[in-house]
Design an enzyme around this catalytic site. Structure first.
Site, PDB file in Angstrom:
ATOM      1  N   HIS A  89      34.526  29.230  41.186  1.00  0.00           N
ATOM      2  CA  HIS A  89      35.930  28.816  41.293  1.00  0.00           C
ATOM      3  C   HIS A  89      36.379  29.117  42.718  1.00  0.00           C
ATOM      4  O   HIS A  89      36.443  30.286  43.125  1.00  0.00           O
ATOM      5  CB  HIS A  89      36.779  29.594  40.288  1.00  0.00           C
ATOM      6  CG  HIS A  89      38.234  29.234  40.288  1.00  0.00           C
ATOM      7  ND1 HIS A  89      38.703  28.009  39.867  1.00  0.00           N
ATOM      8  CD2 HIS A  89      39.334  29.946  40.668  1.00  0.00           C
ATOM      9  CE1 HIS A  89      40.030  27.977  39.974  1.00  0.00           C
ATOM     10  NE2 HIS A  89      40.428  29.129  40.463  1.00  0.00           N
TER      11      HIS A  89
ATOM     12  N   GLU B 239      41.093  25.866  43.412  1.00  0.00           N
ATOM     13  CA  GLU B 239      42.469  26.338  43.260  1.00  0.00           C
ATOM     14  C   GLU B 239      43.324  25.950  44.465  1.00  0.00           C
ATOM     15  O   GLU B 239      42.899  26.081  45.612  1.00  0.00           O
ATOM     16  CB  GLU B 239      42.477  27.865  43.099  1.00  0.00           C
ATOM     17  CG  GLU B 239      43.887  28.426  42.887  1.00  0.00           C
ATOM     18  CD  GLU B 239      43.853  29.879  42.448  1.00  0.00           C
ATOM     19  OE1 GLU B 239      43.214  30.150  41.417  1.00  0.00           O
ATOM     20  OE2 GLU B 239      44.443  30.725  43.137  1.00  0.00           O
TER      21      GLU B 239
ATOM     22  N   SER C  12      35.211  24.516  40.184  1.00  0.00           N
ATOM     23  CA  SER C  12      36.652  24.259  40.109  1.00  0.00           C
ATOM     24  C   SER C  12      37.306  24.725  41.398  1.00  0.00           C
ATOM     25  O   SER C  12      36.749  25.528  42.146  1.00  0.00           O
ATOM     26  CB  SER C  12      37.271  24.961  38.895  1.00  0.00           C
ATOM     27  OG  SER C  12      36.956  26.343  38.879  1.00  0.00           O
TER      28      SER C  12
ATOM     29  N   ASP D  59      53.068  38.867  38.738  1.00  0.00           N
ATOM     30  CA  ASP D  59      53.759  39.923  39.473  1.00  0.00           C
ATOM     31  C   ASP D  59      55.234  39.594  39.576  1.00  0.00           C
ATOM     32  O   ASP D  59      55.626  38.429  39.567  1.00  0.00           O
ATOM     33  CB  ASP D  59      53.179  40.064  40.887  1.00  0.00           C
ATOM     34  CG  ASP D  59      51.699  40.388  40.874  1.00  0.00           C
ATOM     35  OD1 ASP D  59      51.325  41.380  40.212  1.00  0.00           O
ATOM     36  OD2 ASP D  59      50.927  39.644  41.505  1.00  0.00           O
TER      37      ASP D  59
ATOM     38  N   PHE E 156      45.456  39.830  52.570  1.00  0.00           N
ATOM     39  CA  PHE E 156      45.274  39.432  51.175  1.00  0.00           C
ATOM     40  C   PHE E 156      44.529  40.520  50.403  1.00  0.00           C
ATOM     41  O   PHE E 156      44.891  40.862  49.273  1.00  0.00           O
ATOM     42  CB  PHE E 156      44.464  38.127  51.072  1.00  0.00           C
ATOM     43  CG  PHE E 156      45.166  36.907  51.591  1.00  0.00           C
ATOM     44  CD1 PHE E 156      46.550  36.831  51.653  1.00  0.00           C
ATOM     45  CD2 PHE E 156      44.431  35.805  52.025  1.00  0.00           C
ATOM     46  CE1 PHE E 156      47.197  35.697  52.124  1.00  0.00           C
ATOM     47  CE2 PHE E 156      45.055  34.667  52.514  1.00  0.00           C
ATOM     48  CZ  PHE E 156      46.449  34.624  52.563  1.00  0.00           C
TER      49      PHE E 156
END
Length: 277
Positions: free
Chosen positions: A258, A9, A7, A100, A208
């Site tokens: 993913h 994102e 998958s 968040d 990140f």
């Protein structure tokens, strides 16, 4: 060998030009027959409209697309409206998250505080209509009190009705193995799909990782620091490292992968080519 689930994102683009480019990226990735695409949801619902629009555009190409949905900063009534809207539009998968708050807003005392609360609400509103993916943290959520608490919280999400986990990215395969062992000891056998982050830019990766609590092993950080001024070398080395990580994870029994694509096709496609997927 059982086929592995793949998958991808995306994050919602801010401009029409960005969306057009993303649809081109989607077309390249569709050739790899992914189980679904997912689309992120900004802090406190800050990208709600862009997420809704991006999901609609991605689904026009007959691709299963899972919107991210977070509960922090959202009221129950608004969440129910979003859940019903996705169901009515034909969406069959949701990534359910705590989420968040936007920077500087502190912690909300909302009606739903945790992801397991959101999972229960989705099941209450829509039954088994949606396949629900939830977040997992092999290196422990940065706000968790302990590893044991983090394992217990993941299990609560599964017990509330979630189907599977998608992990935060990591570069230490042993962290995933230890996490899965800990889940099994708690009687939780839900599939957990490793999140894979291609290495594209050293400064961005460090930023990140500092934000989300992902660990960059010292040896990897040192090597990346040596290469940081040569983008071509960083990407080539990054492809090798991420390919090796994926090979080991699949050999360990991970049910699939993913990919956090960063809205780019080439880095992920190179890893998939290396893996023969």
């Amino acid at each position: 060998m059982t086929a592995k689930r793949i998958s991808f994102e995306f994050f919602p683009p801010k401009t029409s030009e960005g969306l057009e480019k993303l649809l081109g990226v989607q077309q390249q990735l569709l050739a790899r027959k992914p189980a679904f695409f997912s689309c992120t949801y900004g802090a406190g619902g800050s990208t709600r409209d862009n997420t809704l629009n991006t999901v609609a555009q991605l689904r026009e190409h007959h691709a299963d697309t899972a919107p991210h949905l977070s509960c922090i900063g959202e009221g129950r009534e608004e969440l129910v409206k979003l859940i019903n809207g996705y169901r009515d539009s034909g969406v069959t998968r949701i990534v359910a998250l705590r989420g968040d708050l936007p920077s500087g807003m502190g912690y909300a005392q909302g009606e739903l505080k945790y992801a397991d609360d959101l999972v229960r609400l989705i099941r209450e509103v829509s039954g088994d209509h949606f396949t629900l993916e939830v977040a997992a943290y092999p290196e422990m959520h940065p706000q968790a009190r302990s590893f044991a608490d983090d394992i217990a919280h993941f299990k609560r999400k599964i017990d509330a009705g979630a189907n599977a986990g998608l992990t935060q990215y990591f570069y230490n395969a042993d962290a995933y193995g230890f996490f899965m062992d800990a889940l099994q000891k708690q009687g939780c056998d839900a599939p957990v799909y490793p999140g894979i982050m291609p290495i594209l830019n050293v400064a961005n990766l460090i930023r990140f990782s500092n934000t989300c609590g992902a660990d960059i092993p010292r040896w990897l950080a040192s090597k990346l620091n040596d290469l940081k001024d040569d983008e071509v070398a960083v990407r080539a080395f990054g492809t090798e490292i991420v390919t090796r990580l994926c090979e080991r994870l699949l050999a360990m029994g991970a049910p699939g992968l993913h990919f956090y694509t960063m809205n780019q096709a080439a880095p992920t496609l190179k890893v998939l080519d290396n893996l023969g997927l």
